[in-house]
Design a protein around this motif. Structure first.
Motif, mmCIF file in Angstrom:
data_model
loop_
_atom_site.group_PDB
_atom_site.id
_atom_site.type_symbol
_atom_site.label_atom_id
_atom_site.label_comp_id
_atom_site.label_asym_id
_atom_site.label_seq_id
_atom_site.Cartn_x
_atom_site.Cartn_y
_atom_site.Cartn_z
ATOM 1 N N PHE A 24 0.868 -1.189 0.000
ATOM 2 C CA PHE A 24 0.000 0.000 0.000
ATOM 3 C C PHE A 24 0.898 1.230 0.000
ATOM 4 N N GLU A 26 -0.373 4.664 -0.138
ATOM 5 C CA GLU A 26 -0.952 5.714 0.709
ATOM 6 C C GLU A 26 -2.324 5.263 1.172
ATOM 7 N N GLN A 31 -9.788 5.211 4.630
ATOM 8 C CA GLN A 31 -8.782 5.008 5.686
ATOM 9 C C GLN A 31 -8.317 6.348 6.242
ATOM 10 N N GLN A 49 -17.996 0.964 0.439
ATOM 11 C CA GLN A 49 -18.234 -0.363 -0.114
ATOM 12 C C GLN A 49 -16.948 -1.179 -0.101
ATOM 13 N N THR A 50 -17.112 -2.435 -0.432
ATOM 14 C CA THR A 50 -15.950 -3.303 -0.632
ATOM 15 C C THR A 50 -15.090 -2.701 -1.733
HETATM 16 P P1 AMP Z 1 -11.562 -3.819 1.070
HETATM 17 O O1 AMP Z 1 -12.343 -2.596 0.690
HETATM 18 O O2 AMP Z 1 -11.197 -3.816 2.502
HETATM 19 O O3 AMP Z 1 -12.278 -5.073 0.625
HETATM 20 O O4 AMP Z 1 -10.164 -3.774 0.306
HETATM 21 C C1 AMP Z 1 -10.014 -3.994 -1.061
HETATM 22 C C2 AMP Z 1 -8.579 -4.303 -1.437
HETATM 23 O O5 AMP Z 1 -7.781 -3.135 -1.366
HETATM 24 C C3 AMP Z 1 -7.894 -5.329 -0.567
HETATM 25 O O6 AMP Z 1 -7.252 -6.252 -1.429
HETATM 26 C C4 AMP Z 1 -6.874 -4.552 0.221
HETATM 27 O O7 AMP Z 1 -5.734 -5.323 0.518
HETATM 28 C C5 AMP Z 1 -6.554 -3.404 -0.706
HETATM 29 N N1 AMP Z 1 -6.168 -2.168 -0.010
HETATM 30 C C6 AMP Z 1 -6.620 -1.722 1.176
HETATM 31 N N2 AMP Z 1 -6.048 -0.540 1.486
HETATM 32 C C7 AMP Z 1 -5.220 -0.227 0.475
HETATM 33 C C8 AMP Z 1 -4.344 0.877 0.211
HETATM 34 N N3 AMP Z 1 -4.235 1.897 1.073
HETATM 35 N N4 AMP Z 1 -3.639 0.861 -0.947
HETATM 36 C C9 AMP Z 1 -3.754 -0.180 -1.817
HETATM 37 N N5 AMP Z 1 -4.561 -1.247 -1.628
HETATM 38 C C10 AMP Z 1 -5.292 -1.273 -0.500
#
Ligand code: AMP
Length: 526
Positions: A24, A26, A31, A49-50
């Motif tokens: 990641f 940033e 977040q 959302q997801t």
């Molecule tokens: P989620 O919304 O939690 O289902 O996350 C979706 C995907 O984004 C997952 O594969 C995480 O590992 C990835 N992810 C979460 N935060 C970041 C970030 N700051 N930068 C890049 N990828 C991320």
């Protein structure tokens, strides 16, 4: 939209290290907004959302706040489904990589309860569970909620839709009142508001607002691919369309670096752009891209921000973007200033759902296209070249070249021979595939086939079925195209069609068959 660097969030060293390992660069908008409030101890309603990074939005602060010295249960995450519980637990385990003594356990229906009870006895600080199974453990007194300080309702709207309201309320009643309650939901309907009023204390609302987006009118297609074939297919598409400049997006820095190496090995002029580069390195790469010293730039979303180059004729989503908005930013880099642009997206298996979300969000249709075969590439290149030939004849001024051809004809070559040889030379200059094929030499195979040596044989308990299955499974070549197979004790010879030999060699290398690592190469000349 607010986006912070992870360094700005004052996270522990262990956490920053794990985040860096995950690639990641940033913090995502949700977040950036949610983490500071959760760390302050506030109740939070997150509308996201997801795919927005919501799991880490609550996962990171939970892990930062849990006391690793105490073996008591401290945080409970409730999820609507077993799949989500497992996914959240996996993401949190990755985030806790350097946190000594923190134990995370997913508990869900369908898994033997005895095994969960045994695991819980070890002293678990964080559980991620479905409401039904959590209640089950509470009834059996194998989960003690009295020590819980944080409770998270993930995908709360889904849980309500699935009829878990009563269970959720029962669980919330059992958690001490001076807890922190965090709720994530894609939608905030009346029922959700009722829950938050009853169970949250002055919650802070954070959300990812989707602004209306306009996608430039460029051709957008997608390909269903296997992860292992991505690099090969990217090369074919670049060969086929020959874009002036191409921008390729990967989701992490590591994937950028790996792809750049793969492209460079194949002789393409590619370089990387990601967050690890210092400003002067970045400037150097960008000026090489602008002046065409490199014609493929492989980048992460963050690093590509602000790239403003007019001649990008193709954007490749080598990895489908995490966020719909990223898709729009990515493809907006092509088709600029009235030029033509194409956007290609690679979709692996279940990612199709992400593609569907992107189409909904952008209100555009992305069309499925068949993966081009090597012969498609060759055919298109030849016909493009012949077009150029016609154009050159039309323009004239060829007399001095005609004399050269005449000189060659005096040596008894026909004009047809000369034209065919020139065409071959012109279209194989970039055609590395043909060069490689020519290098196979005589492998002793049937006509049109290449005989390959594999370092695995009867002693490794493999049969012809395993070899065919593995080749077909890893490459997508139909099993009936595979030729004769000779299995010996320690090795095997298998014949594959010449046009698929490279694909088989590349995708089988370092794979395993029945647990044994594969080494594969063209058979030696007899
Ligand atoms: P989620 O919304 O939690 O289902 O996350 C979706 C995907 O984004 C997952 O594969 C995480 O590992 C990835 N992810 C979460 N935060 C970041 C970030 N700051 N930068 C890049 N990828 C991320």
């Amino acid at each position: 939209m607010l986006k912070l660097k992870f360094e700005d969030l004052n996270l522990s060293e262990e956490m920053n290290k794990a985040i860096a390992d995950m690639g990641f660069e940033e913090a995502s908008p949700i977040q950036s907004q949610a983490i500071p409030f959760v760390l302050e101890g506030r109740d939070v309603i997150g509308q996201a959302q997801t795919g927005t990074g919501k799991t880490a939005a609550f996962g990171i602060p939970i892990l930062e706040m849990v006391d690793a010295q105490s073996k008591k249960l401290q945080a409970v995450v409730l999820c609507p489904t077993r799949e989500l519980a497992i996914q959240v637990a996996e993401e949190m385990k990755r985030l806790s990589k350097y946190k000594r003594g923190v134990e995370i356990l997913p508990i869900y229906g369908g898994q033997p309860i005895d095994r969960q009870i045994k695991a819980l006895r070890k002293g678990i600080q964080i559980i991620i569970g479905t409401p039904g199974r959590v209640m089950d453990h509470m009834r059996r007194k194998t989960l003690n909620m009295e020590t819980v300080k944080m409770i998270i309702l993930d995908e709360a709207d889904e849980m309500l839709d699935m009829g878990f309201r009563e269970d959720i309320e029962t669980i919330l009643e059992k958690v001490p009142e001076e807890r922190q309650t965090i709720l994530f939901s894609a939608t905030i309907a009346k029922e959700i508001m009722e829950l938050t009023k009853k169970y949250q204390n002055n919650p802070q609302i954070v959300k990812v607002v989707h602004k209306e987006l306009t996608v430039p009118s460029i051709e957008q297609v997608y390909f269903e691919v296997k992860e292992k074939m991505k690099a090969e297919i990217l090369c074919r598409l670049i060969d086929m369309y020959n874009p002036k400049l191409s921008l390729v997006f990967c989701n992490t820095k590591k994937r950028v670096d790996d792809l750049v190496s793969a492209l460079q090995i194949r002789g393409f002029f590619a370089d990387s752009l990601h967050g690890d580069l210092k400003q002067n390195q970045r400037d150097k790469v960008m000026s090489k891209f602008r002046n065409g010293t490199i014609d493929i730039l492989v980048a992460t979303d963050v690093a590509a921000r602000g790239i403003d180059v007019d001649d990008v004729e193709a954007v490749f989503n080598y990895d489908i973007p995490q966020d719909e908005e990223y898709y729009v930013h990515r493809i907006g880099r092509t088709g600029r200033a009235g030029r033509t642009g194409r956007a290609f997206t690679f979709v692996v298996g279940k990612e199709f759902y992400k593609l569907r979300d992107i189409q909904r969000y952008t209100k555009t249709k992305i069309i499925l296209q068949a993966v081009p075969s090597i012969s498609d590439v060759q055919e298109l290149k030849t016909s493009l070249f012949l077009e150029k030939v016609k154009d050159t004849i039309e323009k004239g001024h060829l007399s001095e070249y005609l004399h050269a051809v005449e000189r060659l004809m005096e040596e008894d070559y026909t004009t047809l021979d000369i034209a065919a040889a020139l065409l071959k030379m012109a279209t194989t200059v970039e055609n590395k595939q043909e060069e490689i094929e020519e290098n196979y030499g005589d492998t002793g195979a049937a006509p049109g086939m290449v005989r390959l040596f594999i370092n695995i044989g009867r002693n490794h308990r493999v049969g012809a079925k395993d070899i065919v299955g593995s080749i077909a499974g890893n490459t997508g070549i139909s099993g009936n195209l595979i030729g004769s197979i000779d299995i010996y004790d320690k090795y095997t010879f298998v014949e594959v069609p010449k046009e698929h030999a490279k694909e088989v060699l590349m995708s089988m290398k370092n794979n395993t068959i029945k647990g044994s690592k594969v080494n594969i190469e063209p058979a030696n000349r007899k």
